[in-house]
Design an enzyme around this catalytic site. Structure first.
Site, PDB file in Angstrom:
ATOM      1  N   GLU A 101       0.724  -1.049  -0.247  1.00 60.35           N
ATOM      2  CA  GLU A 101      -0.285  -0.136  -0.115  1.00 60.35           C
ATOM      3  C   GLU A 101       1.271   1.622  -0.361  1.00 60.35           C
ATOM      4  O   GLU A 101       1.843   0.893   0.471  1.00 60.35           O
ATOM      5  CB  GLU A 101      -0.752  -0.002   1.224  1.00 60.35           C
ATOM      6  CG  GLU A 101      -2.448  -0.924   1.040  1.00 60.35           C
ATOM      7  CD  GLU A 101      -2.935   0.133  -0.166  1.00 60.35           C
ATOM      8  OE1 GLU A 101      -2.877   1.402  -0.689  1.00 60.35           O
ATOM      9  OE2 GLU A 101      -4.236   0.895  -0.154  1.00 60.35           O
ATOM     10  N   ASP A 102       0.157   2.460  -0.340  1.00 61.11           N
ATOM     11  CA  ASP A 102       0.946   3.952  -0.601  1.00 61.11           C
ATOM     12  C   ASP A 102       0.529   4.259   1.187  1.00 61.11           C
ATOM     13  O   ASP A 102       1.685   4.446   1.690  1.00 61.11           O
ATOM     14  CB  ASP A 102       0.562   4.670  -1.133  1.00 61.11           C
ATOM     15  CG  ASP A 102      -0.800   4.636  -1.805  1.00 61.11           C
ATOM     16  OD1 ASP A 102      -1.501   3.314  -1.264  1.00 61.11           O
ATOM     17  OD2 ASP A 102      -1.593   5.629  -1.904  1.00 61.11           O
ATOM     18  N   ASP A 105      -4.138   4.694   6.047  1.00 62.42           N
ATOM     19  CA  ASP A 105      -4.763   6.250   7.421  1.00 62.42           C
ATOM     20  C   ASP A 105      -5.416   6.170   8.325  1.00 62.42           C
ATOM     21  O   ASP A 105      -5.061   5.903   9.194  1.00 62.42           O
ATOM     22  CB  ASP A 105      -5.314   7.043   5.882  1.00 62.42           C
ATOM     23  CG  ASP A 105      -5.520   8.223   5.773  1.00 62.42           C
ATOM     24  OD1 ASP A 105      -6.232   8.898   7.963  1.00 62.42           O
ATOM     25  OD2 ASP A 105      -5.336   9.526   5.119  1.00 62.42           O
ATOM     26  N   PHE A 154      -3.195  15.620   4.523  1.00 59.52           N
ATOM     27  CA  PHE A 154      -3.443  15.535   3.606  1.00 59.52           C
ATOM     28  C   PHE A 154      -1.742  15.155   2.938  1.00 59.52           C
ATOM     29  O   PHE A 154      -1.666  16.260   2.570  1.00 59.52           O
ATOM     30  CB  PHE A 154      -4.824  16.005   3.235  1.00 59.52           C
ATOM     31  CG  PHE A 154      -5.346  15.399   2.151  1.00 59.52           C
ATOM     32  CD1 PHE A 154      -6.636  14.622   2.225  1.00 59.52           C
ATOM     33  CD2 PHE A 154      -4.372  15.237   0.735  1.00 59.52           C
ATOM     34  CE1 PHE A 154      -6.817  13.907   0.881  1.00 59.52           C
ATOM     35  CE2 PHE A 154      -5.656  14.423  -0.587  1.00 59.52           C
ATOM     36  CZ  PHE A 154      -6.430  13.751   0.277  1.00 59.52           C
ATOM     37  N   ARG A 167      -0.870  12.501  -8.520  1.00 60.24           N
ATOM     38  CA  ARG A 167       0.193  11.013  -7.684  1.00 60.24           C
ATOM     39  C   ARG A 167       1.574  11.257  -9.091  1.00 60.24           C
ATOM     40  O   ARG A 167       2.032   9.854  -8.252  1.00 60.24           O
ATOM     41  CB  ARG A 167      -1.199  10.412  -9.209  1.00 60.24           C
ATOM     42  CG  ARG A 167      -2.675   9.792  -8.786  1.00 60.24           C
ATOM     43  CD  ARG A 167      -3.146   8.635  -8.939  1.00 60.24           C
ATOM     44  NE  ARG A 167      -4.001   8.098  -9.074  1.00 60.24           N
ATOM     45  CZ  ARG A 167      -4.877   8.121  -7.574  1.00 60.24           C
ATOM     46  NH1 ARG A 167      -5.026   7.289  -6.960  1.00 60.24           N
ATOM     47  NH2 ARG A 167      -6.582   7.624  -7.610  1.00 60.24           N
TER      48      ARG A 167
HETATM   49  C1  PRP Z   1      -5.925   5.712  -0.550  1.00 64.11           C
HETATM   50  C2  PRP Z   1      -5.146   5.225  -0.934  1.00 64.11           C
HETATM   51  C3  PRP Z   1      -5.577   3.760   0.558  1.00 64.11           C
HETATM   52  C4  PRP Z   1      -5.939   4.283   1.349  1.00 64.11           C
HETATM   53  C5  PRP Z   1      -6.091   4.801   2.679  1.00 64.11           C
HETATM   54  O1  PRP Z   1      -6.921   5.273  -1.838  1.00 64.11           O
HETATM   55  O2  PRP Z   1      -4.519   4.521  -1.245  1.00 64.11           O
HETATM   56  O3  PRP Z   1      -5.555   2.840  -0.413  1.00 64.11           O
HETATM   57  O4  PRP Z   1      -7.104   5.212   0.461  1.00 64.11           O
HETATM   58  O5  PRP Z   1      -7.563   4.886   3.509  1.00 64.11           O
HETATM   59  P1  PRP Z   1      -7.626   4.159   4.981  1.00 64.11           P
HETATM   60  O6  PRP Z   1      -6.549   3.832   5.269  1.00 64.11           O
HETATM   61  O7  PRP Z   1      -8.517   6.181   5.419  1.00 64.11           O
HETATM   62  O8  PRP Z   1      -8.502   3.545   4.244  1.00 64.11           O
HETATM   63  P2  PRP Z   1      -8.081   5.586  -2.102  1.00 64.11           P
HETATM   64  O9  PRP Z   1      -8.854   4.649  -1.994  1.00 64.11           O
HETATM   65  O10 PRP Z   1      -8.300   6.873  -2.550  1.00 64.11           O
HETATM   66  O11 PRP Z   1      -8.023   4.533  -3.581  1.00 64.11           O
HETATM   67  P3  PRP Z   1      -6.716   4.855  -5.039  1.00 64.11           P
HETATM   68  O12 PRP Z   1      -5.122   4.485  -4.350  1.00 64.11           O
HETATM   69  O13 PRP Z   1      -7.003   4.586  -6.184  1.00 64.11           O
HETATM   70  O14 PRP Z   1      -5.536   6.790  -4.984  1.00 64.11           O
HETATM   71 MG    MG Z   2      -7.674   8.065  -3.671  1.00 64.18          MG
HETATM   72 MN    MN Z   3      -5.795   3.371  -2.555  1.00 58.26          MN
END
Ligand code: PRP
Ligand code: MG
Ligand code: MN
Length: 182
Positions: A101-102, A105, A154, A167
């Site tokens: 994961e990136d 949160d 953020f 991104r």
């Molecule tokens: C973002 C991020 C993680 C997730 C973390 O993805 O890349 O996957 O949110 O947030 P959390 O711990 O509060 O659940 P997003 O849903 O924005 O999709 P994306 O990766 O396509 O941007």
């Molecule tokens: Mg996202």
């Molecule tokens: Mn994501």
């Protein structure tokens, strides 16, 4: 052109810092999975950059698959409702699986994903994340590999988006308040 810098408050983690951290994590992963047949699963779209760079920092041969889930949509807050947009191509029963994961949160996305993939009977299931926000956690998640713990701001870049933008920044930055109306 469309200058990405205009939407940023500051650089939080530079490209060099990211590269150095991924080398460290890759070394640990190489060691921990030595002699095993590891499948790394990138969570689209945010984890694209981490997957690409982490995979190339590994010395072991791994296989790669992708899952697309989304919980944020166009907003800045997790909805908590996770949708599968694309499932794995691989049957993970009996496999050693590492989710990449990136960012973690609230933890809601990963907690849901761990439950979903865990129910498919992998031999092992662990998590690697470049970023984690300890102060934003709504659920506690056991994470084997963490790059950086960061403050509850953020962040964008290196795969992370704000409304699908920014991104492709090569580093991690924080969003300027005017962008989200702060
Ligand atoms: C973002 C991020 C993680 C997730 C973390 O993805 O890349 O996957 O949110 O947030 P959390 O711990 O509060 O659940 P997003 O849903 O924005 O999709 P994306 O990766 O396509 O941007
Ligand atoms: Mg996202
Ligand atoms: Mn994501």
């Amino acid at each position: 052109h469309n200058d990405m810098g205009a939407d940023l408050a500051k650089v939080l983690i530079s490209k060099d810092e990211i590269d150095a951290k991924l080398l460290e994590l890759a070394e640990r992963i190489d060691r921990d999975y030595a002699g095993r047949d590891l499948l790394i699963v990138g969570v689209l779209k945010g984890a694209v950059m981490v997957m690409a760079d982490l995979a190339r920092a590994l010395h072991s041969q791994v296989t790669m698959d992708w899952m697309a889930v989304s919980s944020y949509g166009m907003g800045t807050k997790s909805s908590g409702v996770v949708r599968i947009l694309k499932d794995l191509d691989t049957d993970i029963a009996g496999r050693d699986v590492l989710i990449v994961e990136d960012i973690i949160d609230s933890g809601l996305t990963l907690s849901w994903l761990l439950g979903n993939l865990g129910s498919r009977g992998p031999a092992s299931l662990k998590v690697c994340t470049l970023l984690r926000k300890p102060d934003a956690a709504k659920v506690e998640i056991d994470v084997a590999y963490v790059g950086f713990d960061i403050p509850n701001e953020f962040v964008v870049g290196y795969g992370l988006d704000y409304a699908e933008k920014l991104r492709n920044l090569p580093f991690i930055g924080t969003l300027a308040p005017h962008v989200y109306g702060g």
